[in-house]
Design an enzyme around this catalytic site. Structure first.
Site, PDB file in Angstrom:
ATOM      1  N   GLY A  12       0.833  -1.198   0.000  1.00 41.86           N
ATOM      2  CA  GLY A  12       0.000   0.000   0.000  1.00 41.86           C
ATOM      3  C   GLY A  12       0.865   1.245   0.000  1.00 41.86           C
ATOM      4  O   GLY A  12       0.506   2.267   0.586  1.00 41.86           O
ATOM      5  N   ARG A  15       0.252   5.661  -1.729  1.00 41.04           N
ATOM      6  CA  ARG A  15      -0.649   6.745  -1.339  1.00 41.04           C
ATOM      7  C   ARG A  15      -0.845   6.728   0.170  1.00 41.04           C
ATOM      8  O   ARG A  15      -0.525   5.756   0.852  1.00 41.04           O
ATOM      9  CB  ARG A  15      -1.998   6.615  -2.045  1.00 41.04           C
ATOM     10  CG  ARG A  15      -2.777   5.360  -1.674  1.00 41.04           C
ATOM     11  CD  ARG A  15      -4.078   5.268  -2.465  1.00 41.04           C
ATOM     12  NE  ARG A  15      -3.811   5.080  -3.871  1.00 41.04           N
ATOM     13  CZ  ARG A  15      -4.684   5.383  -4.845  1.00 41.04           C
ATOM     14  NH1 ARG A  15      -5.843   5.926  -4.545  1.00 41.04           N
ATOM     15  NH2 ARG A  15      -4.385   5.149  -6.099  1.00 41.04           N
ATOM     16  N   VAL A  60      -2.343  -7.922  -2.057  1.00 43.31           N
ATOM     17  CA  VAL A  60      -1.933  -8.721  -0.892  1.00 43.31           C
ATOM     18  C   VAL A  60      -2.920  -9.839  -0.593  1.00 43.31           C
ATOM     19  O   VAL A  60      -2.588 -10.777   0.153  1.00 43.31           O
ATOM     20  CB  VAL A  60      -1.739  -7.838   0.363  1.00 43.31           C
ATOM     21  CG1 VAL A  60      -0.633  -6.822   0.146  1.00 43.31           C
ATOM     22  CG2 VAL A  60      -3.041  -7.151   0.774  1.00 43.31           C
ATOM     23  N   TYR A 151     -13.240  -3.323  10.508  1.00 42.18           N
ATOM     24  CA  TYR A 151     -11.907  -2.732  10.555  1.00 42.18           C
ATOM     25  C   TYR A 151     -11.263  -2.942  11.927  1.00 42.18           C
ATOM     26  O   TYR A 151     -10.103  -3.370  12.029  1.00 42.18           O
ATOM     27  CB  TYR A 151     -11.993  -1.240  10.237  1.00 42.18           C
ATOM     28  CG  TYR A 151     -10.658  -0.541  10.206  1.00 42.18           C
ATOM     29  CD1 TYR A 151      -9.830  -0.662   9.093  1.00 42.18           C
ATOM     30  CD2 TYR A 151     -10.244   0.250  11.264  1.00 42.18           C
ATOM     31  CE1 TYR A 151      -8.602  -0.013   9.049  1.00 42.18           C
ATOM     32  CE2 TYR A 151      -9.023   0.901  11.235  1.00 42.18           C
ATOM     33  CZ  TYR A 151      -8.208   0.770  10.119  1.00 42.18           C
ATOM     34  OH  TYR A 151      -6.986   1.414  10.091  1.00 42.18           O
ATOM     35  N   ILE A 184      -4.863  10.910  11.874  1.00 41.46           N
ATOM     36  CA  ILE A 184      -3.788  11.458  11.054  1.00 41.46           C
ATOM     37  C   ILE A 184      -4.398  12.383  10.003  1.00 41.46           C
ATOM     38  O   ILE A 184      -5.550  12.201   9.582  1.00 41.46           O
ATOM     39  CB  ILE A 184      -2.988  10.319  10.384  1.00 41.46           C
ATOM     40  CG1 ILE A 184      -2.527   9.303  11.434  1.00 41.46           C
ATOM     41  CG2 ILE A 184      -1.804  10.865   9.599  1.00 41.46           C
ATOM     42  CD1 ILE A 184      -1.620   9.863  12.502  1.00 41.46           C
TER      43      ILE A 184
END
Length: 246
Positions: A12, A15, A60, A151, A184
């Site tokens: 990943g 980006r 992946v 998640y 973030i």
């Protein structure tokens, strides 16, 4: 130049946080393979890394694709020193409404994808006497957030997978750690900061008074990947500015 001469694979890596991690490694002297399903912001990485960065198309979720990534990295650079398992997705939805396909995509990418990458990289790391594996987790691996069940579960599992791998690879020279970012200034974090209706409540949870920056996560990964982090193993490092939760 703490990673001079090292070869780093970042899944990943074209980006978002993956790009920030790749850039941080490049600035510390590493050669970096950015593995992803699309090139994303690869040109920006090229500007930073020049001839020391390479893109490899990788999914992946596909074991053969991951094995080809590790093989190509070794063929190109002759070694593999650091694996950063960053590729991940999130499908929001309450448990009663979340579809099986949406659940499976998150688990297959975040958890099984990490398993594929670690298993495929270990033979290369062992052959040269050791290396570093760093898994990107999340603050939500330990905090309840309704609507983020798939998640959060995937990242909680990733934390335990990190610890199991560290124990199993003890004595090989391979250390396995995780980095768990909080809010973030990329992706969801950026969208939260732009939403005046919710940002006041979010900001009050941050002891730092601001979202983290992508490079701050990258710096944490570099620390664990370098000799400075040589005695850190089986650890989940939170990079969240002192994130409170209720």
């Amino acid at each position: 130049m703490r990673l001079r001469g090292k070869v780093v694979v970042v899944t990943g890596g074209t980006r978002g946080l993956g790009r920030s991690i790749a850039e941080a490694a490049l600035l510390e002297g590493a050669r970096v393979v950015c593995a992803a399903r699309s090139t994303g912001d690869l040109e920006l990485i090229r500007e930073v890394g020049h001839d020391r960065v390479h893109f490899h198309h990788t999914d992946v979720r596909d074991r053969a694709s991951v094995e080809a990534l590790m093989r190509a990295t070794h063929d190109r650079y002759g070694r593999l020193d650091v694996l950063v398992c960053n590729a991940g997705v999130s499908n929001d939805g309450m448990v009663r409404d979340l579809g099986v396909a949406e659940w499976s995509e998150v688990i297959d990418t975040n958890l099984t994808g990490t398993f594929h990458c670690v298993q495929a990289a270990v033979p290369y790391l062992e052959a040269q006497g050791g290396g570093r594996i760093i898994v990107i987790s999340s603050a939500l691996s330990t905090r309840v957030s309704p609507g983020a069940g798939a998640y959060s579960v995937s990242k909680a599992a990733v934390d335990m997978f990190t610890k199991v791998c560290a124990a199993e690879f003890a004595g090989t020279g391979i250390t396995v750690n995780a980095v768990a970012p909080g809010i973030i200034d990329q992706g969801l974090g950026a969208r939260l900061a732009e939403n005046d209706l919710v940002w006041d409540a979010v900001e009050a949870r941050l002891l730092a008074g601001r979202p983290g920056r992508g490079e701050e996560v990258g710096n944490a990964v570099v620390f664990l990947a370098s000799d400075d982090g040589s005695y850190i193993n089986s650890h989940v490092m939170e990079v969240n500015g002192g994130l409170l939760w209720s």
